[in-house]
Scaffold this motif. Structure first.
Motif, short mmCIF file in Angstrom:
data_model
loop_
_atom_site.label_atom_id
_atom_site.label_comp_id
_atom_site.label_asym_id
_atom_site.label_seq_id
_atom_site.Cartn_x
_atom_site.Cartn_y
_atom_site.Cartn_z
N VAL A 118 -14.53 14.88 -17.94
CA VAL A 118 -13.30 15.48 -18.26
C VAL A 118 -12.06 14.80 -17.49
CG1 VAL A 118 -13.89 17.17 -16.40
CG2 VAL A 118 -12.02 17.54 -17.98
N VAL A 119 -11.18 14.41 -18.15
CA VAL A 119 -10.24 13.53 -17.57
C VAL A 119 -8.77 14.07 -17.55
CG1 VAL A 119 -8.84 11.57 -17.99
CG2 VAL A 119 -11.06 11.36 -18.98
N VAL A 120 -8.17 14.23 -16.34
CA VAL A 120 -6.82 15.11 -15.94
C VAL A 120 -5.81 13.90 -15.54
CG1 VAL A 120 -5.81 16.97 -14.51
CG2 VAL A 120 -8.16 17.15 -15.65
N PRO A 121 -4.76 14.05 -15.95
CA PRO A 121 -3.78 12.95 -15.29
C PRO A 121 -3.34 13.38 -13.94
CG PRO A 121 -2.55 14.21 -16.99
CD PRO A 121 -4.19 14.59 -17.15
N ILE A 122 -3.14 12.39 -13.14
CA ILE A 122 -2.48 12.63 -11.68
C ILE A 122 -1.13 12.14 -11.67
CG2 ILE A 122 -2.95 12.20 -9.17
CD1 ILE A 122 -5.79 11.96 -9.68
N GLU A 123 -0.17 12.89 -11.22
CA GLU A 123 1.20 12.30 -11.11
C GLU A 123 1.64 12.36 -9.66
OE1 GLU A 123 3.89 15.39 -12.77
OE2 GLU A 123 2.83 15.14 -14.98
N GLY A 124 1.25 10.90 -9.03
CA GLY A 124 1.22 10.62 -7.89
C GLY A 124 2.54 9.47 -7.77
N GLY A 125 3.14 9.24 -8.79
CA GLY A 125 4.29 8.35 -8.59
C GLY A 125 3.99 6.83 -8.86
N GLY A 126 2.72 6.77 -9.24
CA GLY A 126 2.25 5.14 -9.39
C GLY A 126 2.99 4.75 -10.86
N ARG A 127 3.11 3.37 -10.82
CA ARG A 127 3.57 2.74 -12.06
C ARG A 127 2.87 2.85 -13.15
NH1 ARG A 127 4.62 -3.11 -9.51
NH2 ARG A 127 2.62 -2.50 -8.54
N ALA A 128 1.74 2.99 -13.15
CA ALA A 128 0.63 3.28 -14.39
C ALA A 128 0.13 4.57 -14.17
CB ALA A 128 -0.49 2.22 -14.43
N PRO A 129 -0.36 5.24 -15.14
CA PRO A 129 -0.96 6.61 -15.08
C PRO A 129 -2.27 6.55 -14.32
CG PRO A 129 -0.34 6.17 -17.45
CD PRO A 129 -0.16 4.95 -16.57
N GLU A 130 -2.36 7.60 -13.58
CA GLU A 130 -3.54 7.66 -12.59
C GLU A 130 -4.46 8.97 -13.15
OE1 GLU A 130 -2.28 6.10 -8.37
OE2 GLU A 130 -1.05 7.65 -9.18
N LEU A 131 -5.66 8.84 -13.14
CA LEU A 131 -6.56 9.79 -13.81
C LEU A 131 -7.61 10.44 -12.82
CD1 LEU A 131 -7.43 8.03 -17.00
CD2 LEU A 131 -5.71 9.22 -16.39
N MET A 132 -7.76 11.85 -12.75
CA MET A 132 -8.95 12.40 -12.20
C MET A 132 -9.97 12.56 -13.18
SD MET A 132 -9.46 16.12 -10.70
CE MET A 132 -8.42 15.94 -9.03
N LEU B 258 1.79 10.02 0.44
CA LEU B 258 1.04 8.72 1.36
C LEU B 258 1.87 7.45 0.75
CD1 LEU B 258 -2.45 9.60 1.07
CD2 LEU B 258 -1.31 9.85 3.08
N ARG B 259 2.25 7.36 -0.46
CA ARG B 259 3.10 6.23 -0.70
C ARG B 259 4.45 6.19 -0.04
NH1 ARG B 259 0.70 6.56 -6.69
NH2 ARG B 259 -0.88 4.95 -6.65
N LEU B 260 4.81 7.20 0.10
CA LEU B 260 6.29 7.46 0.47
C LEU B 260 6.23 6.83 1.97
CD1 LEU B 260 9.43 8.39 1.03
CD2 LEU B 260 8.27 10.55 1.43
N PHE B 261 5.31 7.40 2.64
CA PHE B 261 5.29 6.91 4.13
C PHE B 261 5.00 5.62 4.27
CE2 PHE B 261 4.96 11.54 4.74
CZ PHE B 261 6.07 11.80 5.44
N ARG B 262 4.29 4.87 3.56
CA ARG B 262 3.85 3.43 3.56
C ARG B 262 5.09 2.52 3.20
NH1 ARG B 262 -2.03 3.81 0.70
NH2 ARG B 262 -3.24 4.69 2.20
N GLN B 263 6.00 3.36 2.50
CA GLN B 263 7.09 2.40 2.01
C GLN B 263 8.49 2.61 2.87
OE1 GLN B 263 8.27 3.31 -2.27
NE2 GLN B 263 5.89 3.08 -2.92
N VAL B 264 8.25 3.58 3.80
CA VAL B 264 9.45 3.93 4.62
C VAL B 264 9.96 2.70 5.55
CG1 VAL B 264 10.13 5.07 6.73
CG2 VAL B 264 9.06 6.22 4.88
#
Length: 298
Positions: free
Chosen positions: A53-67, A99-105
């Motif tokens: 079962v595949v569920v999309p993750i909206e984590g702000g990545g450039r490409a779709p991420e999947l669970m 996590l992406r945000l704080f890594r890019q600060v």
């Protein structure tokens, strides 16, 4: 059984799931990977994966991420499983985004402000005096909803002057006490909120801002986990209902006397449904009229 998948390894058929009709934005059930043209060539990864079962993750990545949740057996998943995973994927996406945000600060405050505003969860920082030093748009909306305040960004305001007495205010004070004691580098607590939008549950997280050994302030973030808590409650209720049905089935299998069956079944159903009382009317076999057969709780 084959070697286990390693963190960082590439899932071969992930690209195939994202190809053809654009980025994956909806849930997908794959009954059998060996018979799906997009995944059949990988042979179920040596038999380790047959259904998914595949569920999309909206984590702000450039490409779709999947669970992707998988099973060694075919036809293991249904829409019910996808529904359970959706709130988990949303929470995971929010965590990944932060996590992406704080890594890019970086030192550019304008860039940091834009990054904060791109997050749809409330995030705000305070200094040692608990004065709000930075807050994103979602944080402004959140504090307005809690405090009933009008216009204003809240920057420069004392956090505890903004908040009314409430479970959230108590939770924030408790979190600061824990953070200031140095017992833990960050603190998390679930807080129940009530307001115009109805009852909600937020996960409050507090992180300490440090410069070497010196504490400069704190970062507060909130994640709305109402959907997740609702799903947990539904799963508990469903499990209880299944147990009740099993117990009723056991009673029926042990007797053909309608009296004991109704007595046991209504007692179990009354508890499962949290009812004050239950009544069963039975049809008279002679004239079809309804007659009181059994009552519970009256």
């Amino acid at each position: 059984d084959g070697e286990p998948l390693e963190i960082g390894s590439v899932l071969p058929f992930a690209a195939a799931l994202r190809a053809g009709e654009g980025d994956v934005q909806t849930d997908e059930i794959i009954p059998d990977l060996l018979h799906d043209p997009r995944t059949a060539q990988w042979g179920g990864l040596g038999g380790r994966i047959r259904s998914a079962v595949v569920v999309p993750i909206e984590g702000g990545g450039r490409a779709p991420e999947l669970m992707v949740v998988t099973s060694r057996e075919p036809h293991s998943y249904s829409e019910e499983h996808a529904a359970i995973l959706r709130p988990l994927a949303r929470q995971l996406g929010g965590i990944i985004g932060r996590l992406r945000l704080f890594r890019q600060v970086v030192s550019d405050s304008t860039y940091v402000g834009n990054l904060l505003d791109s997050i749809d969860s409330p995030v705000y920082t305070v200094d040692k005096a608990i004065t709000i030093t930075r807050i994103n748009k979602a944080g402004v909306d959140f504090l307005r909803g809690i405090s009933g305040a009008g216009q204003g960004s809240f920057e420069g305001a004392k956090l505890f002057d903004v908040l009314p007495d409430s479970p959230l205010k108590n939770a924030l004070k408790n979190a600061l006490d824990r953070a200031e004691s140095g017992a833990v580098p960050h603190y998390t607590e679930e807080v129940a909120l009530t307001g115009p939008a109805g009852a909600r549950t937020t996960r409050l997280t507090v992180n300490t801002l440090k410069d070497g050994d010196r504490t400069n302030g704190y970062v507060f973030s909130h994640a709305d986990i109402t959907a997740l808590k609702t799903t947990e409650k539904e799963l508990r209720d469903r499990a209880h209902q299944l147990i009740t049905l099993h117990e009723i089935s056991a009673v029926i299998s042990n007797t053909f006397d309608i009296g004991p069956i109704l007595t046991s079944a209504l007692t179990l159903l009354k508890t499962a449904l949290r009812a004050r009382g239950m009544i069963v009317y039975l049809a008279n076999t002679t004239d079809g009229s309804l007659e009181l057969g059994h009552q519970e709780g009256f």
